[in-house]
Design a protein around this motif. Structure first.
Motif, PDB file in Angstrom:
ATOM      1  N   MET A   1       0.830  -1.206   0.000  1.00 57.50           N
ATOM      2  CA  MET A   1       0.000   0.000   0.000  1.00 57.50           C
ATOM      3  C   MET A   1       0.864   1.255   0.000  1.00 57.50           C
ATOM      4  N   SER A   2       1.942   1.211   0.776  1.00 62.91           N
ATOM      5  CA  SER A   2       2.847   2.346   0.804  1.00 62.91           C
ATOM      6  C   SER A   2       3.457   2.583  -0.577  1.00 62.91           C
ATOM      7  N   ASP A   3       3.832   1.507  -1.258  1.00 55.19           N
ATOM      8  CA  ASP A   3       4.399   1.639  -2.599  1.00 55.19           C
ATOM      9  C   ASP A   3       3.370   2.205  -3.577  1.00 55.19           C
ATOM     10  N   ALA A   4       2.117   1.760  -3.445  1.00 54.91           N
ATOM     11  CA  ALA A   4       1.060   2.280  -4.313  1.00 54.91           C
ATOM     12  C   ALA A   4       0.873   3.775  -4.078  1.00 54.91           C
ATOM     13  N   LEU A   5       0.922   4.179  -2.816  1.00 53.16           N
ATOM     14  CA  LEU A   5       0.794   5.592  -2.496  1.00 53.16           C
ATOM     15  C   LEU A   5       1.977   6.373  -3.064  1.00 53.16           C
TER      16      LEU A   5
ATOM     17  N   GLN B   1       3.502   5.756  -5.795  1.00 52.55           N
ATOM     18  CA  GLN B   1       3.281   5.955  -7.221  1.00 52.55           C
ATOM     19  C   GLN B   1       2.420   7.185  -7.473  1.00 52.55           C
ATOM     20  N   LYS B   2       1.539   7.467  -6.521  1.00 53.45           N
ATOM     21  CA  LYS B   2       0.647   8.624  -6.659  1.00 53.45           C
ATOM     22  C   LYS B   2       1.331   9.907  -6.192  1.00 53.45           C
ATOM     23  N   ASP B   3       2.103   9.799  -5.092  1.00 49.40           N
ATOM     24  CA  ASP B   3       2.726  10.985  -4.516  1.00 49.40           C
ATOM     25  C   ASP B   3       3.949  10.573  -3.703  1.00 49.40           C
ATOM     26  N   SER B   4       5.127  10.829  -4.220  1.00 52.29           N
ATOM     27  CA  SER B   4       6.354  10.374  -3.557  1.00 52.29           C
ATOM     28  C   SER B   4       6.577  11.050  -2.210  1.00 52.29           C
ATOM     29  N   TYR B   5       6.156  12.319  -2.060  1.00 53.57           N
ATOM     30  CA  TYR B   5       6.311  12.976  -0.761  1.00 53.57           C
ATOM     31  C   TYR B   5       5.530  12.229   0.311  1.00 53.57           C
ATOM     32  N   THR B   6       4.283  11.872   0.018  1.00 54.89           N
ATOM     33  CA  THR B   6       3.441  11.227   1.018  1.00 54.89           C
ATOM     34  C   THR B   6       4.025   9.879   1.442  1.00 54.89           C
ATOM     35  N   GLN B   7       4.604   9.146   0.505  1.00 59.89           N
ATOM     36  CA  GLN B   7       5.220   7.871   0.844  1.00 59.89           C
ATOM     37  C   GLN B   7       6.423   8.080   1.776  1.00 59.89           C
TER      38      GLN B   7
END
Length: 195
Positions: free
Chosen positions: A1-5, A7-13
């Motif tokens: 899930m963290s990796d998927a996030l 992909q959407k926003d590297s800062y948030t990960q």
């Protein structure tokens, strides 16, 4: 899930990784049992997982203030994240962190505006780590603050918004063992024309 996030926003990960690390360090400093430390660290890692479902417009309009509709959508991410984790039978202690990490002692938080006695302990602890990381890293809409300035802001939040004892221990932990590395950063903010 963290990796998927990511992909959407590297800062948030990267933010999630740092929050998990700070939360784990704070929980260990408090002498909490290993199982609870693990729940807190996982809650920190997943606290923003609800942002997976947010509109791409939120992530693409990084240099401007969000409209009221988009801000309402951002404020729904704890509800979305908790629902997502419940659907995969995630430990309830982790779901609570995700659901309540933006609640504040004085009732000014979201999504429910809970008061001090209604917010789970683990969620409050992750909130402290989340706030510290948000203050000390460059975000699309705000430059990072120095460590000393961050301590001052955290002390102002202690009492009305965050538990005083947790804030004091977080500051002590960072003074003793330093800050987490940035791990990744968003694009730099534009500089003002005059310098």
């Amino acid at each position: 899930m963290s990796d998927a996030l990511g992909q959407k926003d590297s800062y948030t990960q990267a933010h999630a990784r740092r929050v998990a690390a700070y939360a784990e360090r704070l929980a260990q400093r408090m002498g909490l049992p290993n199982d609870q430390v693990r729940q807190i660290a996982l809650g920190g890692m997943l606290h923003d997982v609800g942002k997976l479902a947010l509109s791409d417009r939120i992530f693409s309009s990084k240099q401007t203030a969000l409209s009221e509709d988009l801000l309402d959508e951002v404020h729904s991410h704890p509800l979305i994240g908790a629902a997502l984790l419940r659907n995969i039978s995630c430990d309830n202690a982790i779901v609570e962190v995700v659901l309540y990490h933006h609640e504040r002692l004085d009732g000014s938080g979201y999504p429910f505006g809970l008061g001090a006695d209604e917010i789970p302990f683990n969620a409050l602890l992750v909130s402290v780590a989340d706030c510290f990381d948000a203050i000390t890293t460059d975000r699309p809409y705000q430059r990072r603050k120095s460590r000393a300035h961050a301590f001052s802001i955290m002390n102002q939040m202690a009492g009305p918004a965050l538990p005083r004892d947790m804030v004091a221990l977080m500051i002590e932990e960072v003074r003793t063992h330093g800050m987490e590395s940035n791990m990744s950063a968003p694009p730099p903010l534009p500089r003002a024309a005059n310098g």
